[in-house]
Design an enzyme around this catalytic site. Structure first.
Site, mmCIF file in Angstrom:
data_model
loop_
_atom_site.group_PDB
_atom_site.id
_atom_site.type_symbol
_atom_site.label_atom_id
_atom_site.label_comp_id
_atom_site.label_asym_id
_atom_site.label_seq_id
_atom_site.Cartn_x
_atom_site.Cartn_y
_atom_site.Cartn_z
ATOM 1 N N HIS A 271 9.831 68.041 4.178
ATOM 2 C CA HIS A 271 9.856 68.202 5.639
ATOM 3 C C HIS A 271 9.544 66.874 6.321
ATOM 4 O O HIS A 271 10.255 66.445 7.227
ATOM 5 C CB HIS A 271 8.837 69.236 6.109
ATOM 6 C CG HIS A 271 8.568 69.136 7.584
ATOM 7 N ND1 HIS A 271 9.423 69.649 8.544
ATOM 8 C CD2 HIS A 271 7.581 68.507 8.275
ATOM 9 C CE1 HIS A 271 8.965 69.357 9.753
ATOM 10 N NE2 HIS A 271 7.858 68.657 9.617
ATOM 11 N N HIS B 299 11.289 63.993 9.646
ATOM 12 C CA HIS B 299 10.687 63.056 10.606
ATOM 13 C C HIS B 299 11.128 61.600 10.445
ATOM 14 O O HIS B 299 11.198 60.865 11.436
ATOM 15 C CB HIS B 299 9.158 63.100 10.467
ATOM 16 C CG HIS B 299 8.539 64.323 11.056
ATOM 17 N ND1 HIS B 299 8.417 64.533 12.423
ATOM 18 C CD2 HIS B 299 8.013 65.415 10.469
ATOM 19 C CE1 HIS B 299 7.835 65.702 12.638
ATOM 20 N NE2 HIS B 299 7.581 66.272 11.476
ATOM 21 N N GLU C 72 9.188 68.387 16.863
ATOM 22 C CA GLU C 72 9.459 69.391 15.821
ATOM 23 C C GLU C 72 10.679 70.264 16.138
ATOM 24 O O GLU C 72 11.467 70.564 15.240
ATOM 25 C CB GLU C 72 8.233 70.289 15.620
ATOM 26 C CG GLU C 72 7.018 69.589 15.046
ATOM 27 C CD GLU C 72 7.206 69.095 13.591
ATOM 28 O OE1 GLU C 72 6.275 68.481 13.071
ATOM 29 O OE2 GLU C 72 8.280 69.318 13.005
ATOM 30 N N SER D 110 14.859 70.156 9.081
ATOM 31 C CA SER D 110 14.467 70.352 7.669
ATOM 32 C C SER D 110 14.498 71.834 7.287
ATOM 33 O O SER D 110 14.109 72.199 6.174
ATOM 34 C CB SER D 110 13.048 69.810 7.450
ATOM 35 O OG SER D 110 12.131 70.506 8.281
#
Ligand code: HBI
Ligand code: FE
Length: 293
Positions: A145, A150, A191, A210
């Site tokens: 993730h 990110h 996010e 993700s």
């Protein structure tokens, strides 16, 4: 089902484990005072490298038409992903690009430590990988993730500046006891953010990018509400932690995020605190909505 996020929302970090939270998955004992640790790349097994590769292949196949171009252009910097990347190999490319580097951490870390790292252009990447049975759902952010979701946008100069400004703002928020308001900003942009592009709606949020199922859902499903990014409205907006989002916020450009962090947030917090919270899935009268992509 949404990825790992109930871990973030409950502020799951070593400091809360004393209250009976889940035991930490990472090795916090070996972390430094800034919560960084070694990646211990040599400890990953062949099975873990294979699992990482399958996760990477599944998400990469989904990106066209759903992920923003800036993400698609930058995801190659993670390498062929035949194995879990060495963080120093990514840093050799990332540091010259935007001054950012990734640092290994045992997992979720306290907000102050998190903000302090972001303010120094250091992104904390969890060093452990989910188990095979967690292929579709992992409770807390793992190395896949954090790396896949990110890191690519940290290669984008404007987004990279926003992330540092967010970290600096977080340190101030801590002093104003406004971390919860700032956590909503992180949640609904970094996010779970969407961006309106000439080709239509695209995802830029790491939690979406993700996630096997939420990437298509966030852009194409008629179910969720998609409203225009508005800082104060967003800071009043509750979010869901164990399912796909019922509301997504849409920006027109990354500059909009960076510009939003410019003003002094103290009056913003005061104004937001005086107003009622807005439930996920609610659209306010007169609010600009976006149709599915
Ligand atoms: N720690 N390692 C890690 N990664 C995160 O994304 C993270 C965190 N601690 C706190 C946190 N996120 C959230 O509370 C943010 O909203 C600040
Ligand atoms: Fe994340």
């Amino acid at each position: 089902m949404n990825d790992f996020h109930d871990g973030i929302n409950k502020g799951v970090a070593p400091v809360t484990y004393g209250q009976g939270e889940r035991p930490p998955r990472g090795d916090y004992a070996s972390a430094g005072s800034d919560y960084t640790c070694a990646q211990r790349w040599g400890d990953y097994t062949a099975e873990q490298h294979a699992l990482y590769r399958r996760l990477h292949e599944r998400q990469t196949a989904q990106l066209p038409g759903l992920a923003c171009d800036e993400f698609i252009d930058a995801v190659r910097h993670l390498g062929a992903a035949e194995r879990i990347p060495r963080f120093e190999d990514i840093n050799a490319k990332l540091k010259p690009a935007t001054g950012w580097q990734i640092v290994a951490v045992p997992g979720l870390i306290p907000e102050e430590a998190f903000f302090a790292l972001l303010a120094e252009r250091k992104f904390p990447v969890t060093e452990w990988l989910r188990k095979p049975e967690e292929f579709d759902y992992v409770v807390e952010p793992d190395v896949f993730h954090d790396l896949f979701g990110h890191v690519p946008l940290l290669f984008n100069p404007v987004f990279a500046d926003y992330m540092q400004a967010y970290g600096a703002g977080g340190l101030k928020a801590s002093r104003l006891d406004a971390c919860e308001l700032l956590a909503r900003l992180y949640w609904y942009t970094v996010e779970f953010g969407l961006i309106q592009t000439k080709q239509g709606l695209r995802a830029y949020g790491a939690g979406i990018l993700s996630s096997a199922g939420e990437l298509r859902h966030s852009v194409c499903s008629p179910e969720p509400r998609r409203v225009a990014f508005d800082l104060k409205r967003l800071m009043r907006s509750r979010y869901k932690i164990d399912s796909y989002q019922a509301t997504y916020f849409v920006i027109d450009a990354f500059e909009q995020l960076f510009d939003a962090t410019a003003p002094d947030f103290a009056p913003v917090y005061a104004e937001v605190r005086a107003l009622p919270l807005i439930e996920a899935g609610v659209v306010l009268p007169g609010e600009r909505e976006f149709a599915a992509g």
